[in-house]
Design an enzyme around this catalytic site. Structure first.
Site, short mmCIF file in Angstrom:
data_model
loop_
_atom_site.label_atom_id
_atom_site.label_comp_id
_atom_site.label_asym_id
_atom_site.label_seq_id
_atom_site.Cartn_x
_atom_site.Cartn_y
_atom_site.Cartn_z
N ASP A 88 -37.18 -10.62 57.99
CA ASP A 88 -37.96 -10.14 56.85
C ASP A 88 -36.99 -9.67 55.76
O ASP A 88 -35.83 -9.37 56.04
CB ASP A 88 -38.89 -9.00 57.26
N GLU A 151 -38.12 -5.30 59.89
CA GLU A 151 -37.06 -4.29 59.89
C GLU A 151 -37.19 -3.38 58.69
O GLU A 151 -36.89 -2.19 58.78
CB GLU A 151 -35.69 -4.99 59.90
N HIS A 438 -31.04 -4.76 48.94
CA HIS A 438 -32.24 -4.15 48.35
C HIS A 438 -32.20 -4.16 46.82
O HIS A 438 -33.09 -3.62 46.18
CB HIS A 438 -32.46 -2.70 48.84
ZN ZN Z 1 -32.68 -3.76 54.41
ZN ZN Z 2 -31.37 -5.15 57.15
#
Ligand code: ZN
Ligand code: ZN
Length: 466
Positions: A88, A151, A438
């Protein structure tokens, strides 16, 4: 001695093919599309199915467990070495120069969501395992390459795995940085609420900032009704000029819309980001809002702005081995129906508990008429640096990089490594590669991914033939 780098380089073309195929699947958890068959929405399951199909074609024994987790297995033995990765990805967010789900290589760097977290590193570890299998190495233990699909949120898949399959006690997760991470801080969120009340002169119609608790919010948008729009607009423009942010004030039919853009970052290193939400609140805090709206704004401005160490709550804490307590204000919302909804996410070392954190925050929220609720927490995790798993992985890293000064590290966690008694995180971010996990324009140098594959080859080889 085998030249592992050369071996890894021989896999580059196939590796990039499989990796980019997986990166093209926007495997973000989507609760709005969840069904009984696909509890995380269809995309994470699609990535899982695509991976398991590759692994089966590569000759591994595979299993898909309820469309939320699966594994590829090789070798026999009483002991199982587990490699835990995830398929993911975080939502793309804004600010990308290229399509986040159409990976491209520019100047030797692979750009796209998942390049660094965690498809790139996960597939490097997978290719290392596949190479050893294809070379006919005799494994003295079973190796399971286990892939989760949640996750970034609740670890739904990996928790399911540990419920229905025998729990491995030994392993690593290629989902962080090199060298070895043998300690991970604990984690807990505190949810802060405030009533949906306002005054009548200055009205906070709505305030939205942040996509995930584990990300520093890049964008914040507030809709306000104010007595003098021109004055507020001029003051806002000045505020934007004076601070490391960008922003716009727009007149709309519903009120004045203020938008602030900061910089996203991973919630375990929130000081790397620029929290758009706390900046916007800091601007609004000069005006006479009232009720729950005022509490919300003031709480962000006074207690969360430019502080990731809980100094404002008299709650700073450092453990000599595991380091500092950190705080990320990842979700900052207010609206006229629900009032405030704030998620403060903490990474804490051993020596302090979630209850103590809550007590420190509650002192402040009580004064402001706000509420605190504690979410589920994870304990800090620590593996002895003298454990053979740590020593074997460290040696592989040192052999392949020549980085003889490297020492095992403690991070804000939490990776899947913590799920096993003797579990650690291992790669794949090299010390010299910027951490773009991210963030917009997430990338990994291709050469660094190939080097990480060489490290995984040597490490797995030594663990299955010791
Ligand atoms: Zn992450
Ligand atoms: Zn990760």
């Amino acid at each position: 001695m085998t030249d592992w780098l050369k071996a890894a380089q021989s896999q580059e073309k196939d590796y990039l093919n499989d990796l980019t195929a997986l990166m093209k699947i926007p495997s973000v958890r989507d609760d709005s599309a969840a069904t009984d068959e696909y509890p995380l929405g269809p995309r994470p399951a699609q990535a899982l199915a695509a991976f398991l199909e590759m692994a089966e074609q590569d000759g591994f024994r595979t299993k898909n467990i309820d469309n939320v987790v699966g594994y590829a297995e090789w070798g026999e033995g009483d002991e199982t070495l587990a490699i835990l990765a995830h398929l993911d990805v975080m939502p793309a967010g804004k600010g990308w120069d290229t399509d986040p789900f159409d990976p491209v290589i520019k100047d030797g760097n692979l750009y796209g969501r998942g390049a660094s977290d965690d498809k790139g590193p996960g597939m490097a570890a997978y290719y290392a395992l596949k190479y050893l299998k294809d070379q006919g190495v005799i494994f003295n233990k079973r190796v399971r390459f286990i892939v989760g699909t949640d996750e970034e949120s609740n670890w739904t898949g990996m928790h399911r795995y540990f419920e229905v399959e025998p729990a491995p006690t030994l392993g690593f997760s290629p989902d962080a940085e090199f060298p070895v991470i043998n300690g991970e801080k604990g984690q807990v969120s505190l949810k802060i609420g405030a009533p949906a009340t306002n005054g009548d002169q200055y009205v906070l119609e709505s305030f939205h900032s942040g996509l995930r608790f584990n990300m520093v919010p890049r964008e914040a948008v507030a809709l306000v009704t104010v007595p003098d729009r021109n004055e507020v607009t001029a003051a806002f423009d000045q505020f934007v000029d004076d601070n490391p942010i960008s922003g716009t004030a727009e007149e709309t039919a519903e009120g004045l819309r203020l938008t602030v853009i900061g910089k996203a970052a991973h919630g375990m290193e929130p000081e790397q980001g620029i929290n758009a939400g706390t900046y916007l609140a800091t601007f609004l805090d000069r005006y006479n809002f009232a009720g729950g709206a005022k509490s919300f704004i003031h709480f962000l401005a006074k207690y969360l702005h430019l502080d990731t160490r809980m100094a404002g709550f008299d709650g700073a804490f450092t453990d000599p081995v595991m380091g500092e307590l950190t705080m990320n204000a990842g979700i900052l919302n207010f609206d006229q129906d629900n009032g405030a909804d704030i998620d403060m996410n903490f990474r804490f070392p051993k020596g302090i508990t979630p209850d103590e954190l809550e007590t420190n925050v509650k002192r402040v929220t009580d004064q402001l008429g706000m509420t605190v609720a504690q979410g589920p927490s994870q304990k800090p995790h620590y593996v002895d640096p003298e454990d053979p798993i740590v020593k074997t992985l460290m040696q592989a890293y040192i052999d392949q990089t020549g980085d003889t000064d490297a020492k095992p590290e403690v991070v804000g966690g939490g990776t899947y490594g913590r799920l096993m008694d003797r579990g650690v995180a291992f790669g794949a971010l090299m010390p010299q590669t910027p951490n773009t996990m991210h963030q917009a324009n997430e990338f990994q140098p291709v050469a660094a991914l190939i080097k990480s594959m060489a490290i995984y080859m040597e490490a797995i080889n030594n663990l299955v033939t010791d």
